[in-house]
Design an enzyme around this catalytic site. Structure first.
Site, PDB file in Angstrom:
ATOM      1  N   THR A  44      56.152  86.026  60.710  1.00  0.00           N
ATOM      2  CA  THR A  44      54.991  86.248  60.093  1.00  0.00           C
ATOM      3  C   THR A  44      54.987  85.925  58.585  1.00  0.00           C
ATOM      4  OG1 THR A  44      53.037  88.055  59.055  1.00  0.00           O
ATOM      5  CG2 THR A  44      55.521  88.670  59.499  1.00  0.00           C
ATOM      6  N   LYS A  72      52.175  93.125  57.135  1.00  0.00           N
ATOM      7  CA  LYS A  72      52.899  93.239  58.796  1.00  0.00           C
ATOM      8  C   LYS A  72      54.315  93.675  58.628  1.00  0.00           C
ATOM      9  CE  LYS A  72      49.623  90.119  60.970  1.00  0.00           C
ATOM     10  NZ  LYS A  72      49.740  88.752  61.751  1.00  0.00           N
ATOM     11  N   ASP A 113      50.351  88.877  66.428  1.00  0.00           N
ATOM     12  CA  ASP A 113      48.780  88.185  65.972  1.00  0.00           C
ATOM     13  C   ASP A 113      47.823  89.254  66.295  1.00  0.00           C
ATOM     14  OD1 ASP A 113      47.553  85.911  65.109  1.00  0.00           O
ATOM     15  OD2 ASP A 113      46.573  85.805  66.850  1.00  0.00           O
ATOM     16  N   PHE A 132      45.568  97.082  54.140  1.00  0.00           N
ATOM     17  CA  PHE A 132      45.290  95.487  53.737  1.00  0.00           C
ATOM     18  C   PHE A 132      44.296  94.902  54.524  1.00  0.00           C
ATOM     19  CE2 PHE A 132      47.509  93.189  57.212  1.00  0.00           C
ATOM     20  CZ  PHE A 132      48.281  94.309  58.041  1.00  0.00           C
ATOM     21  N   LYS A 172      49.007 105.669  58.663  1.00  0.00           N
ATOM     22  CA  LYS A 172      48.654 104.545  59.451  1.00  0.00           C
ATOM     23  C   LYS A 172      49.531 104.430  60.480  1.00  0.00           C
ATOM     24  CE  LYS A 172      47.315  99.831  59.236  1.00  0.00           C
ATOM     25  NZ  LYS A 172      47.224  98.613  58.530  1.00  0.00           N
ATOM     26  N   ARG A 208      49.367  98.411  65.345  1.00  0.00           N
ATOM     27  CA  ARG A 208      50.971  97.940  65.383  1.00  0.00           C
ATOM     28  C   ARG A 208      51.986  98.955  65.830  1.00  0.00           C
ATOM     29  NH1 ARG A 208      49.265  95.659  60.891  1.00  0.00           N
ATOM     30  NH2 ARG A 208      48.992  93.591  62.170  1.00  0.00           N
TER      31      ARG A 208
HETATM   32  P1  ITT Z   1      50.573  85.518  60.161  1.00  0.00           P
HETATM   33  O1  ITT Z   1      49.762  84.686  61.082  1.00  0.00           O
HETATM   34  O2  ITT Z   1      51.524  84.819  59.297  1.00  0.00           O
HETATM   35  O3  ITT Z   1      51.290  86.538  61.021  1.00  0.00           O
HETATM   36  P2  ITT Z   1      48.005  86.452  59.051  1.00  0.00           P
HETATM   37  O4  ITT Z   1      47.693  87.395  57.917  1.00  0.00           O
HETATM   38  O5  ITT Z   1      47.586  85.113  59.367  1.00  0.00           O
HETATM   39  O6  ITT Z   1      49.572  86.417  59.173  1.00  0.00           O
HETATM   40  P3  ITT Z   1      46.546  87.051  61.482  1.00  0.00           P
HETATM   41  O7  ITT Z   1      46.381  85.741  61.876  1.00  0.00           O
HETATM   42  O8  ITT Z   1      47.230  88.062  62.629  1.00  0.00           O
HETATM   43  O9  ITT Z   1      47.644  87.299  60.510  1.00  0.00           O
HETATM   44  O10 ITT Z   1      45.415  87.600  60.705  1.00  0.00           O
HETATM   45  C1  ITT Z   1      44.724  88.318  61.333  1.00  0.00           C
HETATM   46  C2  ITT Z   1      43.594  89.188  60.425  1.00  0.00           C
HETATM   47  O11 ITT Z   1      43.406  90.383  60.393  1.00  0.00           O
HETATM   48  C3  ITT Z   1      44.031  88.981  58.596  1.00  0.00           C
HETATM   49  O12 ITT Z   1      42.956  88.693  58.041  1.00  0.00           O
HETATM   50  C4  ITT Z   1      44.644  90.369  58.564  1.00  0.00           C
HETATM   51  O13 ITT Z   1      44.603  90.745  57.045  1.00  0.00           O
HETATM   52  C5  ITT Z   1      43.935  91.296  59.337  1.00  0.00           C
HETATM   53  N1  ITT Z   1      44.635  92.424  60.038  1.00  0.00           N
HETATM   54  C6  ITT Z   1      45.636  92.331  60.800  1.00  0.00           C
HETATM   55  N2  ITT Z   1      46.263  93.236  60.875  1.00  0.00           N
HETATM   56  C7  ITT Z   1      45.793  94.399  60.377  1.00  0.00           C
HETATM   57  C8  ITT Z   1      45.642  95.656  60.088  1.00  0.00           C
HETATM   58  O14 ITT Z   1      46.555  96.590  60.267  1.00  0.00           O
HETATM   59  N3  ITT Z   1      44.736  96.358  59.170  1.00  0.00           N
HETATM   60  C9  ITT Z   1      43.765  95.554  58.672  1.00  0.00           C
HETATM   61  N4  ITT Z   1      43.450  94.005  58.598  1.00  0.00           N
HETATM   62  C10 ITT Z   1      44.563  93.641  59.566  1.00  0.00           C
END
Ligand code: ITT
Length: 190
Positions: free
Chosen positions: A7, A12, A68, A148, A169, A175
């Site tokens: 990631t 994360k 993801d 975030f 959280k 997660r």
């Molecule tokens: P990687 O693919 O590099 O892991 P990314 O930020 O692109 O990182 P995702 O494709 O999984 O990750 O994105 C999902 C979206 O959901 C992204 O806008 C995140 O900020 C949001 N997101 C993921 N987990 C979250 C959480 O626990 N709380 C709030 N928003 C979250």
């Protein structure tokens, strides 16, 4: 075992490494800032997680866990879902994504939603996927400054995730659920 986190999202990484640390096991999540890019072009978050884990493993040849995640809003037929990161456009900020979502829900009575995280482990032979879901409601406006992404508009038991400390959280999150399942299976299999 040292596991490379597939990631680019430092938040994360913080959450997953804290969960691993707090459960007192021997797995450690390694963050790599200059990770190669993986195009997320699949139809489900499971397939995207699998693709990320495989491409990162193929490149670095070390055990990998990818994450993801998405926010699925019931009255919007699951949107933004798979498109959570780019909901308001290719380089959208968290704030722009949140604004678009709140605008799309302005007249909506049903504000129920859930976060889903899929984790995928791959080390060249073993493949493990786990998932975690957290149900909640989309708030009328952002509240709180922790977390975030969509945390400031996702309410669980009256508080947004951004109003919780990272420890709080981490006790309830999608997660956390997925990571706990992953640790359980890894400890059994590897
Ligand atoms: P990687 O693919 O590099 O892991 P990314 O930020 O692109 O990182 P995702 O494709 O999984 O990750 O994105 C999902 C979206 O959901 C992204 O806008 C995140 O900020 C949001 N997101 C993921 N987990 C979250 C959480 O626990 N709380 C709030 N928003 C979250």
């Amino acid at each position: 075992m040292n596991i490379l986190l597939a990631t680019k999202n430092i938040n994360k990484h913080r959450e997953i490494s804290r969960i691993l640390k707090d459960t007192g096991n021997f797995h450690q999540a390694i963050y790599k800032e200059d990770l190669i890019d993986v195009v997320e072009d699949k139809n489900t978050i499971l397939e995207n997680a699998q693709k990320k884990a495989h491409e990162i493993y193929d490149h670095y040849q070390v055990p990998v866990i990818s994450d993801d995640s998405g926010l699925f809003v019931n009255s919007l037929d699951g949107m933004p879902g798979l498109h959570s990161k780019r909901y308001a456009g290719e380089n959208a900020t968290d704030l722009q994504n949140i604004d678009k979502l709140l605008a799309n829900l302005i007249e909506e009575k049903d504000r129920s939603a859930y976060f889903q995280t899929v984790l995928y482990f791959y080390d060249g032979k073993t493949e493990i996927s786990t998932d975690g879901i957290l149900e909640g409601l989309i708030a009328k406006k952002p509240r709180g400054s922790n977390g975030f992404g969509y945390d400031s508009i996702f309410e669980n038991k009256g508080k947004t995730l951004a109003e919780l400390s990272s420890e709080e959280k981490n006790t309830i999150s999608h997660r956390k659920i997925a990571t706990n399942k992953m640790i359980g299976i890894l400890n059994e299999k590897i």
